[in-house]
Design a protein around this motif. Sequence first.
Motif, mmCIF file in Angstrom:
data_model
loop_
_atom_site.group_PDB
_atom_site.id
_atom_site.type_symbol
_atom_site.label_atom_id
_atom_site.label_comp_id
_atom_site.label_asym_id
_atom_site.label_seq_id
_atom_site.Cartn_x
_atom_site.Cartn_y
_atom_site.Cartn_z
ATOM 1 N N TYR A 45 0.825 -1.198 0.000
ATOM 2 C CA TYR A 45 0.000 0.000 0.000
ATOM 3 C C TYR A 45 0.866 1.258 0.000
ATOM 4 C CZ TYR A 45 -3.624 -3.336 1.285
ATOM 5 O OH TYR A 45 -4.475 -4.396 1.294
ATOM 6 N N LYS A 46 0.247 2.355 -0.378
ATOM 7 C CA LYS A 46 0.924 3.640 -0.366
ATOM 8 C C LYS A 46 -0.027 4.715 0.133
ATOM 9 C CE LYS A 46 -0.130 4.530 -5.285
ATOM 10 N NZ LYS A 46 0.444 4.809 -6.624
ATOM 11 N N VAL A 47 0.542 5.774 0.678
ATOM 12 C CA VAL A 47 -0.229 6.929 1.143
ATOM 13 C C VAL A 47 -0.181 7.990 0.056
ATOM 14 C CG1 VAL A 47 -0.433 8.724 2.898
ATOM 15 C CG2 VAL A 47 0.303 6.423 3.543
ATOM 16 N N VAL A 48 -1.348 8.502 -0.328
ATOM 17 C CA VAL A 48 -1.437 9.475 -1.408
ATOM 18 C C VAL A 48 -2.299 10.655 -0.991
ATOM 19 C CG1 VAL A 48 -1.163 7.683 -3.176
ATOM 20 C CG2 VAL A 48 -3.458 8.377 -2.442
ATOM 21 N N PRO A 70 -4.226 9.088 -12.025
ATOM 22 C CA PRO A 70 -3.654 10.440 -12.149
ATOM 23 C C PRO A 70 -4.127 11.390 -11.055
ATOM 24 C CG PRO A 70 -5.344 10.065 -13.803
ATOM 25 C CD PRO A 70 -5.087 8.739 -13.172
ATOM 26 N N ASN A 71 -5.186 11.003 -10.335
ATOM 27 C CA ASN A 71 -5.699 11.845 -9.253
ATOM 28 C C ASN A 71 -4.919 11.656 -7.952
ATOM 29 O OD1 ASN A 71 -7.786 13.042 -10.756
ATOM 30 N ND2 ASN A 71 -9.119 11.271 -10.415
ATOM 31 N N TYR A 72 -4.013 10.650 -7.913
ATOM 32 C CA TYR A 72 -3.279 10.348 -6.699
ATOM 33 C C TYR A 72 -1.857 10.908 -6.776
ATOM 34 C CZ TYR A 72 -7.051 7.072 -5.620
ATOM 35 O OH TYR A 72 -8.267 6.515 -5.351
ATOM 36 N N VAL A 73 -1.512 11.798 -5.839
ATOM 37 C CA VAL A 73 -0.144 12.310 -5.718
ATOM 38 C C VAL A 73 0.536 11.517 -4.593
ATOM 39 C CG1 VAL A 73 1.307 14.304 -5.220
ATOM 40 C CG2 VAL A 73 -0.850 14.598 -6.462
ATOM 41 N N PRO A 74 1.569 10.722 -4.904
ATOM 42 C CA PRO A 74 2.171 9.852 -3.886
ATOM 43 C C PRO A 74 2.877 10.641 -2.789
ATOM 44 C CG PRO A 74 3.493 9.851 -5.879
ATOM 45 C CD PRO A 74 2.240 10.593 -6.223
ATOM 46 N N ILE A 75 2.715 10.184 -1.564
ATOM 47 C CA ILE A 75 3.393 10.774 -0.413
ATOM 48 C C ILE A 75 4.431 9.802 0.150
ATOM 49 C CG2 ILE A 75 3.090 11.686 1.921
ATOM 50 C CD1 ILE A 75 0.308 12.580 1.141
ATOM 51 N N LYS A 76 3.997 8.570 0.410
ATOM 52 C CA LYS A 76 4.928 7.552 0.905
ATOM 53 C C LYS A 76 4.369 6.184 0.520
ATOM 54 C CE LYS A 76 7.448 6.018 5.037
ATOM 55 N NZ LYS A 76 8.778 6.192 4.427
ATOM 56 N N LYS A 123 -1.305 3.747 10.623
ATOM 57 C CA LYS A 123 -0.537 4.172 11.804
ATOM 58 C C LYS A 123 0.444 5.278 11.432
ATOM 59 C CE LYS A 123 2.254 2.242 15.565
ATOM 60 N NZ LYS A 123 3.416 3.123 15.418
ATOM 61 N N TRP A 124 1.062 5.172 10.245
ATOM 62 C CA TRP A 124 2.005 6.205 9.800
ATOM 63 C C TRP A 124 1.290 7.539 9.614
ATOM 64 C CZ3 TRP A 124 2.515 9.432 5.600
ATOM 65 C CH2 TRP A 124 3.754 10.058 5.430
ATOM 66 N N ILE A 125 0.074 7.504 9.057
ATOM 67 C CA ILE A 125 -0.703 8.739 8.878
ATOM 68 C C ILE A 125 -1.035 9.349 10.228
ATOM 69 C CG2 ILE A 125 -2.906 9.667 8.075
ATOM 70 C CD1 ILE A 125 -2.861 7.601 5.829
ATOM 71 N N ALA A 126 -1.464 8.512 11.180
ATOM 72 C CA ALA A 126 -1.829 9.005 12.506
ATOM 73 C C ALA A 126 -0.650 9.646 13.224
ATOM 74 C CB ALA A 126 -2.399 7.859 13.349
ATOM 75 N N LEU A 143 17.014 9.389 -1.415
ATOM 76 C CA LEU A 143 15.565 9.301 -1.557
ATOM 77 C C LEU A 143 14.921 10.382 -0.706
ATOM 78 C CD1 LEU A 143 13.045 7.875 -2.584
ATOM 79 C CD2 LEU A 143 13.172 6.359 -0.581
ATOM 80 N N VAL A 144 14.276 11.321 -1.364
ATOM 81 C CA VAL A 144 13.597 12.418 -0.674
ATOM 82 C C VAL A 144 12.120 12.093 -0.627
ATOM 83 C CG1 VAL A 144 13.074 14.873 -0.697
ATOM 84 C CG2 VAL A 144 15.300 14.061 -1.492
ATOM 85 N N GLN A 145 11.593 12.112 0.538
ATOM 86 C CA GLN A 145 10.183 11.780 0.696
ATOM 87 C C GLN A 145 9.307 12.933 0.229
ATOM 88 O OE1 GLN A 145 8.884 10.103 4.497
ATOM 89 N NE2 GLN A 145 7.164 11.496 4.420
ATOM 90 N N PRO A 146 8.509 12.730 -0.815
ATOM 91 C CA PRO A 146 7.624 13.795 -1.292
ATOM 92 C C PRO A 146 6.632 14.184 -0.213
ATOM 93 C CG PRO A 146 7.763 11.981 -2.873
ATOM 94 C CD PRO A 146 8.401 11.511 -1.617
ATOM 95 N N GLY A 147 6.322 15.471 -0.191
ATOM 96 C CA GLY A 147 5.302 15.964 0.729
ATOM 97 C C GLY A 147 5.777 16.156 2.146
ATOM 98 N N ALA A 148 7.094 16.063 2.374
ATOM 99 C CA ALA A 148 7.580 16.189 3.753
ATOM 100 C C ALA A 148 7.240 17.534 4.350
ATOM 101 C CB ALA A 148 9.094 15.967 3.791
ATOM 102 N N ALA A 149 7.168 18.579 3.486
ATOM 103 C CA ALA A 149 6.885 19.925 3.999
ATOM 104 C C ALA A 149 5.462 20.047 4.509
ATOM 105 C CB ALA A 149 7.126 20.954 2.901
#
Length: 293
Positions: free
Chosen positions: A32-35, A53-59, A70-73, A117-123
């Motif tokens: 699974y992935k978080v988007v 195309p509607n999903y922008v990957p985060i992790k 759990k990671w999202i929480a 590897l830079v995690q997108p959306g870290a900001a």
Amino acid sequence: MKSAINQQLTRFSICLFFLFIFSHNISAQTTYKVVCDKTDNTVKIVETKNHSPNYVPIKSGFPFRQIAQKWIAENYSTTDCNPEDIINKIKEEEKKAAAPTTGQTTGAVPPATTSVLVQPGAATLAPQIHYYNSAFIFNAKFSDLGRPFTLKSNFAPGFGVGFEQLFGKKYYLGIGLGIDFYFADFSETPDLGKFSFYLGKIPLFIGYRTYKNHYFVMTEIGAEFNTNIKATNEDFNFQGKIPTDNSYDFTARIKIGKGKFMLIMGTEIWMTELFKDDNYKMVSVYLGLRLAF
């Protein structure tokens, strides 16, 4: 009756166990992935193979949906997200990776670098919130315990101390253990003076917790089991009244503070009588302090 309840609880536990095993077997077949979903700007969990195309990957790379949740929480205080911010962050990181390092001349062959590897959306990640679920409670209480004794003043102040343990984060279940003391003035009665009373308490409650601007706000409702009320002076006969073996009250309270230190405002309304063959049901309000660790 107890046997039937135990059988129902056993069946329910078995069903939960098999449901847990089945869900893990199913989830083990995929990752699974978080988007960030562009359609409603919310953080979601989808299968890694879903390339909408509607999903922008985060992790990505979560073996189980529960781990992704759990990671999202742990990393987000809200499920809202801004896909534009995430995309811009990815572009900025790509530019930094492509830009020449300090002192590098134009046209020179860039030195070999180790890819990072830079995690997108870290900001967009919110600061991790620490939920303090264990705490000591100290309350100043104000009751009408003088009413059943027909005293000049129904008002009887007191205090309470206790411990509470919560289970959960935003929504939680709580249980505790405490003792309350109340003081009443019998000076107008011959051979009597001021008396103090005490009773033990076991609260069970549910709550909802929010966090904003470094402050927690907790709202709770529940019920409390109370032991029979006793006087510190064993010779006091309660003016002929017989305390019930136990009693129950409804409680509601709000807590506000910065996690470790919180102010408490609450009320207790008895649902059962405090004394046998007596219609008296005590009411108490209180202000207090929650010291968490």
